[in-house]
Write a protein that holds these residues in place. Structure first.
Motif, mmCIF file in Angstrom:
data_model
loop_
_atom_site.group_PDB
_atom_site.id
_atom_site.type_symbol
_atom_site.label_atom_id
_atom_site.label_comp_id
_atom_site.label_asym_id
_atom_site.label_seq_id
_atom_site.Cartn_x
_atom_site.Cartn_y
_atom_site.Cartn_z
ATOM 1 N N ASP A 174 1.141 -0.951 -0.233
ATOM 2 C CA ASP A 174 0.235 -0.084 0.309
ATOM 3 C C ASP A 174 0.831 1.491 0.008
ATOM 4 O O ASP A 174 -0.122 1.830 -0.445
ATOM 5 N N THR A 175 1.898 1.226 0.696
ATOM 6 C CA THR A 175 3.041 2.615 0.664
ATOM 7 C C THR A 175 3.503 2.409 -0.610
ATOM 8 O O THR A 175 3.806 3.825 -1.142
ATOM 9 N N PHE A 176 3.466 1.644 -1.721
ATOM 10 C CA PHE A 176 4.671 1.863 -2.843
ATOM 11 C C PHE A 176 3.107 2.362 -3.391
ATOM 12 O O PHE A 176 3.245 3.680 -5.061
ATOM 13 N N ARG A 177 1.800 1.958 -3.408
ATOM 14 C CA ARG A 177 0.967 2.782 -4.676
ATOM 15 C C ARG A 177 0.562 4.055 -3.847
ATOM 16 O O ARG A 177 0.053 4.736 -4.931
ATOM 17 N N ASN A 178 0.238 4.342 -3.037
ATOM 18 C CA ASN A 178 -0.017 5.332 -2.843
ATOM 19 C C ASN A 178 1.008 6.778 -2.814
ATOM 20 O O ASN A 178 1.346 7.707 -3.336
ATOM 21 N N GLU A 179 2.808 6.477 -2.854
ATOM 22 C CA GLU A 179 3.820 7.045 -3.132
ATOM 23 C C GLU A 179 3.960 7.133 -4.856
ATOM 24 O O GLU A 179 4.139 8.650 -5.391
#
Length: 465
Positions: free
Chosen positions: A222-227
């Motif tokens: 999710d961190t990757f998607r948000n970034e």
């Protein structure tokens, strides 16, 4: 720490780019040992030994190239891909060593030093931009500090090679470094931000995955998607604006955060330069001779190079643990004390002509203290901080202005330090460096926000206060 983490490829890119910075460092260290030969009767130049005036211009003329490199590559950042610029920077670095190998007179060396300056000016604009575009907040400062570590490693390498090999052989050996750099940097993709700016979204996502070390779909978090979504949103908003609104204009310097960022960036550069560390490194042999040291010039340079490298390594380790401000405060206080001790010793030795035989250790200890503590904080972190506080809209020009200030001060110091110290005494110059360091401590404490672990948005909010 990196081999199995999301920052693996970020680290490898910075390490590869650092080879060019190390090569620039070897060029910075080259005058220290070369001048001993160039001004002697054994000079390899057909024109004969160089004069003191010619040597002073060879030392200082690269600062003009630095200013040119700052602004020309600052402009190219908005026109070309980051990798293209990295390739371009290797050309003047390679040519500078070729000119030294073929040199017949001082003109060849002037041209070589101008090219070195262009490389230095370009490196400290483009590499911080690349790091800002590909790294995570948690490792950004540490990876940026590797720039100073690489430069100091290059300086030390030049000192060591210069001590063991002949003048011409040294240039041939050090020419290998920028060639190896080109080969190592080739496999890395363009930065996601640049790819997004030219509407290559799919390539940008692939590059983003590469620099987050994501090899399978199952690794996408999710961190990757948000970034990545935040990156897309940022550039989609830019594309909705008109060309006039998106191009750099005076109004971009109007916000308080932009003005304060530029002011703080320039001030930390001034504090760094006026701490005396740079000039002491440049005039190591002269200062040791004036202070009564019996160490040879080459041995002094190597010892100082080792101390400088050790200090920068300490900075690299602790920059993401203790914060920028803490290291800057320790560094400015420490360099102030070191300058005060060295200046007081030289004053008593040269003006009062006191018998200081029992305290002959003071010059070596205080000089080492200045170099070590400046390398822990002021010298490496100043450039990290300039990159971190600058708003994205004015980042390239802001970094260029700050670094141009650095080059101008460097030129004045390199060209006129010997003249000024002859008039007012070297002890007076060093005591001035002590005063500047102590004054700089107060500026760091009261005017500079901490940037460790904060995103660029959070830093900008701090600057608005």
């Amino acid at each position: 720490m990196y081999l199995n983490s999301s920052a693996t490829n970020q680290f490898l890119l910075v390490l590869s780019a650092s080879l060019l910075i190390a090569s620039f460092g070897t060029s910075c260290g080259w005058p220290s040992f070369s001048f001993l030969v160039l001004e002697s009767e054994d000079t390899p130049l057909k024109s004969g030994p160089l004069t003191t005036e010619e040597l002073s211009w060879i030392v200082s003329i690269f600062c003009f190239g630095g200013v040119a490199g700052n602004f020309s590559f600052g402009w190219l950042v908005g026109k070309l891909g980051r990798k293209q610029i990295l390739y371009i920077l290797s050309i003047p670095q390679i040519l500078s060593w070729i000119l030294i190998i073929l040199a017949q007179n001082a003109t060849f060396l002037y041209a070589s030093r101008l090219l070195v300056g262009i490389v230095g000016g370009g490196i400290y604009v483009i590499v911080p931009v690349i790091i800002a575009e590909v790294t995570e907040d948690r490792v950004r400062g540490m990876l940026t500090s590797i720039l100073s570590l690489a430069c100091n490693a290059g300086i030390l390498l030049a000192f060591v090679v210069g001590h063991f090999f002949d003048y011409t052989i040294v240039a041939q050996i050090l020419l290998i470094l920028p060639i190896v750099y080109v080969l190592l940097v080739a496999p890395f993709p363009e930065t996601p931000s640049y790819l997004m700016s030219i509407d290559r979204t799919e390539d940008a996502e692939k590059a983003f995955k590469f620099y987050r070390n994501i090899k399978r779909k199952s690794q996408i978090t999710d961190t990757f998607r948000n970034e990545f979504n935040e990156l897309k949103q940022k550039f989609s908003e830019k594309n909705e604006k008109s060309v006039a609104a998106s191009s750099l204009a005076w109004r971009d310097f109007a916000p308080r955060a932009s003005q304060r960022a530029l002011f703080v960036a320039i001030m930390i550069i001034v504090i760094n330069e006026c701490s005396g560390a740079f000039i002491l490194l440049s005039y190591t042999a002269t200062i040791f001779a004036n202070s009564g040291s019996v160490l040879s010039p080459n041995l002094s340079a190597i010892i100082v190079g080792v101390i400088q490298l050790a200090g920068t390594y300490i900075s690299t380790i602790y920059i993401e643990k203790t914060g920028r401000k803490f290291l800057l405060i320790v560094s400015s206080v420490g360099t102030g004390i070191g300058n005060l001790l060295l200046g007081a010793y030289m004053y008593l030795n040269s003006v009062w002509e006191c018998d200081l035989t029992s305290m002959a250790w003071i010059p070596i200890v205080s000089f080492s203290m200045i170099v070590l503590l400046a390398s822990i904080g002021l010298m490496p972190i100043s450039f990290v901080y300039v990159t971190e506080v600058m708003p994205e809209k004015i980042r390239s020009i802001g970094i260029g202005i700050s670094l141009a200030m650095s080059w101008v001060i460097d030129f004045v110091i390199l060209k006129y330090f010997a003249t000024i110290s002859a008039v007012i005494g070297m002890h007076s110059c060093i005591l001035f460096f002590a005063l500047s360091s102590f004054m700089g401590t107060f500026f760091v404490i009261y005017a500079m926000p901490e940037t460790m672990g904060r995103s660029f948005k959070e830093i900008q909010k701090k600057l608005e206060w």
